[in-house]
Motif scaffolding. Sequence first.
Motif, PDB file in Angstrom:
ATOM      1  N   ALA A  93       3.649  11.920   1.728  1.00  0.00           N
ATOM      2  CA  ALA A  93       2.450  11.087   1.904  1.00  0.00           C
ATOM      3  C   ALA A  93       1.175  11.921   1.970  1.00  0.00           C
ATOM      4  CB  ALA A  93       2.584  10.249   3.175  1.00  0.00           C
ATOM      5  N   GLY A  94       1.304  13.236   1.773  1.00  0.00           N
ATOM      6  CA  GLY A  94       0.128  14.098   1.795  1.00  0.00           C
ATOM      7  C   GLY A  94      -0.225  14.636   3.159  1.00  0.00           C
ATOM      8  N   LEU A  95       0.726  14.551   4.085  1.00  0.00           N
ATOM      9  CA  LEU A  95       0.507  15.039   5.449  1.00  0.00           C
ATOM     10  C   LEU A  95       1.542  16.124   5.738  1.00  0.00           C
ATOM     11  CD1 LEU A  95       0.075  11.611   7.265  1.00  0.00           C
ATOM     12  CD2 LEU A  95      -1.754  13.206   6.692  1.00  0.00           C
ATOM     13  N   PRO A  96       1.258  17.381   5.429  1.00  0.00           N
ATOM     14  CA  PRO A  96       2.234  18.447   5.694  1.00  0.00           C
ATOM     15  C   PRO A  96       2.582  18.490   7.184  1.00  0.00           C
ATOM     16  CG  PRO A  96       0.401  19.257   4.381  1.00  0.00           C
ATOM     17  CD  PRO A  96       0.007  17.897   4.857  1.00  0.00           C
ATOM     18  N   ILE A  97       3.866  18.499   7.492  1.00  0.00           N
ATOM     19  CA  ILE A  97       4.306  18.512   8.888  1.00  0.00           C
ATOM     20  C   ILE A  97       5.242  19.698   9.081  1.00  0.00           C
ATOM     21  CG2 ILE A  97       6.141  16.823   8.358  1.00  0.00           C
ATOM     22  CD1 ILE A  97       5.769  15.777  11.270  1.00  0.00           C
ATOM     23  N   PHE A  98       4.987  20.481  10.123  1.00  0.00           N
ATOM     24  CA  PHE A  98       5.696  21.735  10.321  1.00  0.00           C
ATOM     25  C   PHE A  98       6.428  21.718  11.654  1.00  0.00           C
ATOM     26  CE2 PHE A  98       2.067  22.844   7.553  1.00  0.00           C
ATOM     27  CZ  PHE A  98       2.791  23.232   6.431  1.00  0.00           C
ATOM     28  N   GLU A  99       7.740  21.925  11.564  1.00  0.00           N
ATOM     29  CA  GLU A  99       8.590  21.920  12.749  1.00  0.00           C
ATOM     30  C   GLU A  99       8.748  23.335  13.281  1.00  0.00           C
ATOM     31  OE1 GLU A  99      12.912  20.019  14.106  1.00  0.00           O
ATOM     32  OE2 GLU A  99      12.518  20.407  11.996  1.00  0.00           O
ATOM     33  N   GLY A 100       8.841  23.457  14.599  1.00  0.00           N
ATOM     34  CA  GLY A 100       9.061  24.748  15.235  1.00  0.00           C
ATOM     35  C   GLY A 100      10.148  24.649  16.284  1.00  0.00           C
ATOM     36  N   TYR A 101      10.340  25.742  17.002  1.00  0.00           N
ATOM     37  CA  TYR A 101      11.421  25.812  17.983  1.00  0.00           C
ATOM     38  C   TYR A 101      10.981  26.662  19.165  1.00  0.00           C
ATOM     39  CZ  TYR A 101      15.930  27.129  20.062  1.00  0.00           C
ATOM     40  OH  TYR A 101      16.965  27.348  20.936  1.00  0.00           O
ATOM     41  N   GLY A 102      11.360  26.213  20.342  1.00  0.00           N
ATOM     42  CA  GLY A 102      11.091  26.964  21.557  1.00  0.00           C
ATOM     43  C   GLY A 102      11.556  26.188  22.764  1.00  0.00           C
ATOM     44  N   LEU A 103      11.612  26.854  23.895  1.00  0.00           N
ATOM     45  CA  LEU A 103      11.991  26.254  25.170  1.00  0.00           C
ATOM     46  C   LEU A 103      10.914  26.571  26.184  1.00  0.00           C
ATOM     47  CD1 LEU A 103      14.769  26.961  23.606  1.00  0.00           C
ATOM     48  CD2 LEU A 103      15.824  26.881  25.859  1.00  0.00           C
ATOM     49  N   ASN A 104      10.935  25.861  27.284  1.00  0.00           N
ATOM     50  CA  ASN A 104      10.040  26.234  28.374  1.00  0.00           C
ATOM     51  C   ASN A 104      10.281  27.679  28.795  1.00  0.00           C
ATOM     52  OD1 ASN A 104       8.324  23.943  29.433  1.00  0.00           O
ATOM     53  ND2 ASN A 104      10.293  22.915  29.336  1.00  0.00           N
TER      54      ASN A 104
ATOM     55  N   ALA B 139       0.840  -1.202   0.000  1.00  0.00           N
ATOM     56  CA  ALA B 139       0.000   0.000   0.000  1.00  0.00           C
ATOM     57  C   ALA B 139       0.873   1.249   0.000  1.00  0.00           C
ATOM     58  CB  ALA B 139      -0.910   0.001   1.224  1.00  0.00           C
ATOM     59  N   PRO B 140       0.519   2.252  -0.794  1.00  0.00           N
ATOM     60  CA  PRO B 140       1.304   3.494  -0.805  1.00  0.00           C
ATOM     61  C   PRO B 140       1.151   4.249   0.506  1.00  0.00           C
ATOM     62  CG  PRO B 140      -0.674   3.748  -2.131  1.00  0.00           C
ATOM     63  CD  PRO B 140      -0.609   2.301  -1.745  1.00  0.00           C
ATOM     64  N   PRO B 141       2.148   5.069   0.873  1.00  0.00           N
ATOM     65  CA  PRO B 141       2.078   5.812   2.138  1.00  0.00           C
ATOM     66  C   PRO B 141       0.814   6.660   2.281  1.00  0.00           C
ATOM     67  CG  PRO B 141       4.300   5.906   1.251  1.00  0.00           C
ATOM     68  CD  PRO B 141       3.459   5.254   0.201  1.00  0.00           C
ATOM     69  N   ALA B 142       0.313   7.228   1.199  1.00  0.00           N
ATOM     70  CA  ALA B 142      -0.884   8.068   1.297  1.00  0.00           C
ATOM     71  C   ALA B 142      -2.074   7.268   1.810  1.00  0.00           C
ATOM     72  CB  ALA B 142      -1.205   8.683  -0.065  1.00  0.00           C
ATOM     73  N   ASP B 143      -2.220   6.009   1.376  1.00  0.00           N
ATOM     74  CA  ASP B 143      -3.322   5.166   1.864  1.00  0.00           C
ATOM     75  C   ASP B 143      -3.134   4.821   3.331  1.00  0.00           C
ATOM     76  OD1 ASP B 143      -4.311   5.267  -0.676  1.00  0.00           O
ATOM     77  OD2 ASP B 143      -3.789   3.192  -1.203  1.00  0.00           O
ATOM     78  N   LEU B 144      -1.907   4.511   3.708  1.00  0.00           N
ATOM     79  CA  LEU B 144      -1.633   4.171   5.102  1.00  0.00           C
ATOM     80  C   LEU B 144      -1.805   5.387   6.001  1.00  0.00           C
ATOM     81  CD1 LEU B 144       1.489   1.958   4.437  1.00  0.00           C
ATOM     82  CD2 LEU B 144      -0.748   1.166   5.192  1.00  0.00           C
ATOM     83  N   ALA B 145      -1.527   6.584   5.472  1.00  0.00           N
ATOM     84  CA  ALA B 145      -1.726   7.802   6.265  1.00  0.00           C
ATOM     85  C   ALA B 145      -3.175   7.938   6.680  1.00  0.00           C
ATOM     86  CB  ALA B 145      -1.283   9.017   5.449  1.00  0.00           C
ATOM     87  N   THR B 146      -4.087   7.627   5.772  1.00  0.00           N
ATOM     88  CA  THR B 146      -5.517   7.700   6.102  1.00  0.00           C
ATOM     89  C   THR B 146      -5.885   6.652   7.137  1.00  0.00           C
ATOM     90  OG1 THR B 146      -6.023   8.535   3.894  1.00  0.00           O
ATOM     91  CG2 THR B 146      -7.844   7.579   5.143  1.00  0.00           C
ATOM     92  N   GLU B 147      -5.299   5.472   7.027  1.00  0.00           N
ATOM     93  CA  GLU B 147      -5.582   4.422   8.008  1.00  0.00           C
ATOM     94  C   GLU B 147      -5.150   4.832   9.409  1.00  0.00           C
ATOM     95  OE1 GLU B 147      -4.127   0.587   7.054  1.00  0.00           O
ATOM     96  OE2 GLU B 147      -5.056   0.520   5.065  1.00  0.00           O
TER      97      GLU B 147
END
Length: 499
Positions: free
Chosen positions: A286-297, A251-259
């Motif tokens: 896989a069609g799931l945009p993921i956004f990284e950020g930065y910070g500390l407590n 199965a392609p990653p896009a299908d597994l992402a929905t699962e």
Amino acid sequence: MSVVNQVISGPPKPGNRLSVARLGALESWDLTEVWEMSGRVAGHLLDLGVRPGDRIGVLAANSLEWVLLDLAALRIKAVTAGFDPGKFDSTGAELAARYGLAVLFTDQHETAERVRPITELRGLAPVKAELPTVPWEPGEAPALKFTSGSSGPAKSLLASAGSIDSSLAAVQEIFAHGPGDDLFVFLPLSLLQQRYWVYSALVFGHDLTISTYEAAFATLRTTRPTVVMGVPGFYETVRTHMQAGTARTGAPPADLATEVFGDRIRYLWTGSAPANPATLRYFTEAGLPIFEGYGLNETCIVTKNHPGGHRPGSVGRVLPGKEVLIDADGVIHVRSEHPVATRYEHAEAGDSEKMFRPGGVVRTGDVGHLDEDGYLFVHGRADDVIVLENGKKIVVRRIEERLKTHPAIEDCVVTNPSQRQLVAIVSPSTYPMDTALVAAALQEANAALDHDEQLAKAVLAERFTIDNGLLSSQFKPRRKEIEARYRGLVVDPEEGIRA
């Protein structure tokens, strides 16, 4: 009006919901019901003698009661102190005494003065009199929060209302959470930022689903969120699961992402630790945009990638209300319009002076640079820069990230026992450990690294976890503990795997 003061000013508009998912169970309430129940809890706290400025402790897993206590504290101007049960092994009585708590609520079986069961907060009678609305000033602190440092006892600081307002306003501007959104939160509510999304739901009008790490996989698909708030370790686990599914079924990653995530994901949020670039690419493709950020407590959110403002390899542009300063050694400093705090409440002597500088500036201890467009790139910790005997400075994070791109390696820490050679302490992806694959990973990494960055060998460790003390509560490797535990293997000339 500030976000915090909007939260306490009155009930939200009906139509949005808070859901709490546990293994095998899902409960849901309209946010107007949550608001009303928080008023009952606030009245109960007043009956217990809690007054403005008092500290209320919570030592419990994520639950409706956790949310109600935090909102109730906001409404009576008390201070919430959240304790992660996986990080604090002290009794409730010890925590109450150590941190000056008026009362501590827990889901653990414990009876002591100032310690109460969190279950008593359900089914409370309506308050007899209307609660007064007392606004929070920007410099006042609604929360006592604890750092997640990689070593040593947890430090604490009082987080200002102004810093909460500034962070939520900046995030809302770039992500526009609102009707139709359902934010999925599974990290402990003891982490203040996870409670931000409760405030966001009440003010900006979206749904919120709260789960636990253990129940996250089982509930993601059925709850169908639009946004998932997770740490890199979580996404590494999901990626491994999805890749195994592709190998097994084709199965392609896009299908597994929905699962795994359901069919409504708008984006994935990650931060609190460096993310593996290969994992970020995997989800995006896989069609799931993921956004990284930065910070500390100590700074809260400083930078964030987002739709329309995303540069791979960076942790995003600086948010409004923040300023990033890079000193002569490349160390990142952050100036905040509304500082989170200016000192620690509980820490070793000298810790506050090392971190907090005049003018609302925090020395992060991370090394990085800003590019010509204002995107921040973090190279590693200043303390993790290794100086070899030839004077060459090595930033080990780059090497560690290179190693972690290999499927045989789940995590690793690079050290140098002799200042002459680098050694990787490796947490393998699978057990039993495949030493040939680890050797191949070393060979591939060395082929892409400069001569001074190349690894002499790897030693195999147990999997890094929170339970064995090798990961922090935010899934960061506890470098000093790992180096200490495996020092014997690192320095032994006969031990280890070589490329």
